[in-house]
Design an enzyme around this catalytic site. Sequence first.
Site, PDB file in Angstrom:
ATOM      1  N   ASN A 216      30.458  32.888  42.370  1.00  0.00           N
ATOM      2  CA  ASN A 216      31.627  32.303  41.703  1.00  0.00           C
ATOM      3  C   ASN A 216      32.161  31.164  42.563  1.00  0.00           C
ATOM      4  O   ASN A 216      31.617  30.871  43.622  1.00  0.00           O
ATOM      5  CB  ASN A 216      32.687  33.390  41.450  1.00  0.00           C
ATOM      6  CG  ASN A 216      33.156  34.021  42.738  1.00  0.00           C
ATOM      7  OD1 ASN A 216      33.731  33.358  43.586  1.00  0.00           O
ATOM      8  ND2 ASN A 216      32.879  35.311  42.906  1.00  0.00           N
ATOM      9  N   ASP A 284      31.965  41.111  40.005  1.00  0.00           N
ATOM     10  CA  ASP A 284      32.130  42.398  39.320  1.00  0.00           C
ATOM     11  C   ASP A 284      30.786  43.063  39.059  1.00  0.00           C
ATOM     12  O   ASP A 284      30.685  44.275  39.021  1.00  0.00           O
ATOM     13  CB  ASP A 284      32.860  42.191  37.987  1.00  0.00           C
ATOM     14  CG  ASP A 284      34.320  41.810  38.224  1.00  0.00           C
ATOM     15  OD1 ASP A 284      34.945  42.436  39.100  1.00  0.00           O
ATOM     16  OD2 ASP A 284      34.827  40.896  37.553  1.00  0.00           O
ATOM     17  N   LYS A 294      10.026  35.866  43.107  1.00  0.00           N
ATOM     18  CA  LYS A 294      10.684  34.874  42.251  1.00  0.00           C
ATOM     19  C   LYS A 294      10.245  35.054  40.793  1.00  0.00           C
ATOM     20  O   LYS A 294       9.046  35.181  40.508  1.00  0.00           O
ATOM     21  CB  LYS A 294      10.303  33.474  42.740  1.00  0.00           C
ATOM     22  CG  LYS A 294      11.009  32.386  41.974  1.00  0.00           C
ATOM     23  CD  LYS A 294      10.573  31.009  42.436  1.00  0.00           C
ATOM     24  CE  LYS A 294      11.107  29.982  41.441  1.00  0.00           C
ATOM     25  NZ  LYS A 294      10.549  28.655  41.684  1.00  0.00           N
ATOM     26  N   ILE A 314      36.092  47.476  45.700  1.00  0.00           N
ATOM     27  CA  ILE A 314      36.414  47.678  47.119  1.00  0.00           C
ATOM     28  C   ILE A 314      37.907  47.978  47.286  1.00  0.00           C
ATOM     29  O   ILE A 314      38.302  48.880  48.027  1.00  0.00           O
ATOM     30  CB  ILE A 314      36.013  46.430  47.940  1.00  0.00           C
ATOM     31  CG1 ILE A 314      34.531  46.122  47.713  1.00  0.00           C
ATOM     32  CG2 ILE A 314      36.299  46.634  49.423  1.00  0.00           C
ATOM     33  CD1 ILE A 314      34.100  44.755  48.186  1.00  0.00           C
ATOM     34  N   LYS A 345      47.000  45.321  36.969  1.00  0.00           N
ATOM     35  CA  LYS A 345      46.005  45.462  38.038  1.00  0.00           C
ATOM     36  C   LYS A 345      46.585  46.247  39.217  1.00  0.00           C
ATOM     37  O   LYS A 345      45.905  47.051  39.841  1.00  0.00           O
ATOM     38  CB  LYS A 345      45.583  44.064  38.496  1.00  0.00           C
ATOM     39  CG  LYS A 345      44.173  43.983  39.007  1.00  0.00           C
ATOM     40  CD  LYS A 345      43.674  42.546  39.053  1.00  0.00           C
ATOM     41  CE  LYS A 345      42.883  42.193  37.810  1.00  0.00           C
ATOM     42  NZ  LYS A 345      42.313  40.850  37.864  1.00  0.00           N
TER      43      LYS A 345
HETATM   44  N1  CTP Z   1      38.214  43.488  44.137  1.00  0.00           N
HETATM   45  C1  CTP Z   1      37.495  44.309  44.943  1.00  0.00           C
HETATM   46  N2  CTP Z   1      36.272  44.761  44.532  1.00  0.00           N
HETATM   47  C2  CTP Z   1      35.785  44.426  43.333  1.00  0.00           C
HETATM   48  C3  CTP Z   1      36.521  43.581  42.485  1.00  0.00           C
HETATM   49  C4  CTP Z   1      37.732  43.126  42.919  1.00  0.00           C
HETATM   50  O1  CTP Z   1      37.951  44.634  46.038  1.00  0.00           O
HETATM   51  N3  CTP Z   1      34.588  44.873  42.966  1.00  0.00           N
HETATM   52  C5  CTP Z   1      39.545  43.065  44.579  1.00  0.00           C
HETATM   53  C6  CTP Z   1      39.701  41.590  44.831  1.00  0.00           C
HETATM   54  O2  CTP Z   1      39.435  41.251  46.186  1.00  0.00           O
HETATM   55  C7  CTP Z   1      41.146  41.344  44.467  1.00  0.00           C
HETATM   56  C8  CTP Z   1      41.416  42.366  43.383  1.00  0.00           C
HETATM   57  O3  CTP Z   1      40.430  43.374  43.538  1.00  0.00           O
HETATM   58  O4  CTP Z   1      42.001  41.650  45.540  1.00  0.00           O
HETATM   59  C9  CTP Z   1      41.391  41.845  42.000  1.00  0.00           C
HETATM   60  O5  CTP Z   1      40.205  41.140  41.782  1.00  0.00           O
HETATM   61  P1  CTP Z   1      39.860  40.632  40.320  1.00  0.00           P
HETATM   62  O6  CTP Z   1      38.504  40.050  40.330  1.00  0.00           O
HETATM   63  O7  CTP Z   1      40.988  39.793  39.830  1.00  0.00           O
HETATM   64  O8  CTP Z   1      39.927  42.027  39.582  1.00  0.00           O
HETATM   65  P2  CTP Z   1      38.901  42.801  38.744  1.00  0.00           P
HETATM   66  O9  CTP Z   1      39.028  44.220  39.069  1.00  0.00           O
HETATM   67  O10 CTP Z   1      37.566  42.206  38.886  1.00  0.00           O
HETATM   68  O11 CTP Z   1      39.493  42.605  37.288  1.00  0.00           O
HETATM   69  P3  CTP Z   1      39.037  41.584  36.127  1.00  0.00           P
HETATM   70  O12 CTP Z   1      37.832  40.840  36.603  1.00  0.00           O
HETATM   71  O13 CTP Z   1      38.798  42.466  34.996  1.00  0.00           O
HETATM   72  O14 CTP Z   1      40.239  40.706  35.964  1.00  0.00           O
END
Ligand code: CTP
Length: 403
Positions: A216, A284, A294, A314, A345
């Site tokens: 990303n 995610d 490859k 995490i 969240k």
């Molecule tokens: N985070 C994490 N581990 C993951 C996904 C997210 O620790 N697998 C943490 C990120 O570091 C951040 C928070 O969770 O502090 C929110 O991340 P975000 O990507 O906004 O949340 P998601 O749970 O992925 O929700 P969504 O993508 O559905 O908005």
Amino acid sequence: MARGLPAVIGKRILLVVGGGIAAYKACELVRLIRGAGGEVTCVLTEGGSQFVTAMSLAALSGNPVHTTLWDLKDEAEIGHIQLSRSADLVVVCPATADLMARMAAGVADDLATTLLLATDKRVLAVPAMNVKMWEHAATRRNVATLRADGVEVLDPDIGDMACGETGPGRLPEPPAVLAAIQRLLGVGHGPLAGRHVLVTAGPTHEPIDPVRYIANRSSGRQGFAIAEAAARAGARVTLVAGPVALDTPAGVTRVNVETARDMAAAVEAALPADVAVMVAAVADWRSADAAPLKLKKDGSGQVPALELAENPDILATLCASPRRPALVVGFAAETHDVLAHAVAKRARKGADWIVANDVSGDVMGGSHNAIHIVTAAGTEALPEAPKDRVAELLVERIVDALA
Ligand code: CTP
């Protein structure tokens, strides 16, 4: 002096330079310690002298360099016992696998090991070696013995090494070594002195095959700025960083990771912490099974189907853990309904605060950020500001919350 680092004015460091390619970084360390007002006397092992010269260390430290037990002049004028005790702290950098093995066994067959056995001062060992050597059962045993004996052994950084392999074994960057020295000398100061702050930052890379990955746009800048601000406030900071092209902030211990699963393991390994600030844009999903070779077009026009698996959360895992830090801060990067998503969240993940930022513009990778801090008490809006100013404001809130 490195920006924001407290001084070691008047403190005397006895620096033992072992034999490894990372010995060149000892030269930079000498410069940093002196820049912070400390005094350095170097002891160069025979191996160390294959990588840096006594002349370089003497010039940088402004002091004679000691290389042998059998220098009559030194024995008459200083003596190795006195040398080992006139320092405030003994630092072994780089600490090779061999040197740590000899330290752990109590061997005293050269000047360095003799000093280390004779000293009555604290000893900081900064390891650097090949990843397999660091992970070898013998080294694990020796490190455990040294730690049990009261030697402070830093964890090496994770990353690419001179030998071409990747993993734990890199010498921590000199500013991180200086920060450890300050911590051991008890000269760290600031409102977060004595606290351990854990920060995650950057994206994660999830391999599809050996040459492709899912990623990303996160630049890591906001997380790095928070790590830097926390270190400036006197905290011991562990920064678990995904793949980003940013320098390690002064005084911060950095652990480099690639994937979400690596990041989860590094976060777990960094505990206990007083505060965790999870800024990383963790992927995610990962490819359900990354191809070992490859992926190739077969000419038929058929595209491969990419099956995804969900990565560990995490932040949520940390919040539910028995070793949960007292204050856990999550970030929520949203493109729409920013506050509503952040509030949801916070509840879903069990975080104390969610810092919400609207990433519908060019915030990801950009230099500015406008955030809302969502807590149990409500929502506070901070004005748009450069990411390091945002970091300072957030660290101020953290200091207040811990007070
Ligand atoms: N985070 C994490 N581990 C993951 C996904 C997210 O620790 N697998 C943490 C990120 O570091 C951040 C928070 O969770 O502090 C929110 O991340 P975000 O990507 O906004 O949340 P998601 O749970 O992925 O929700 P969504 O993508 O559905 O908005």
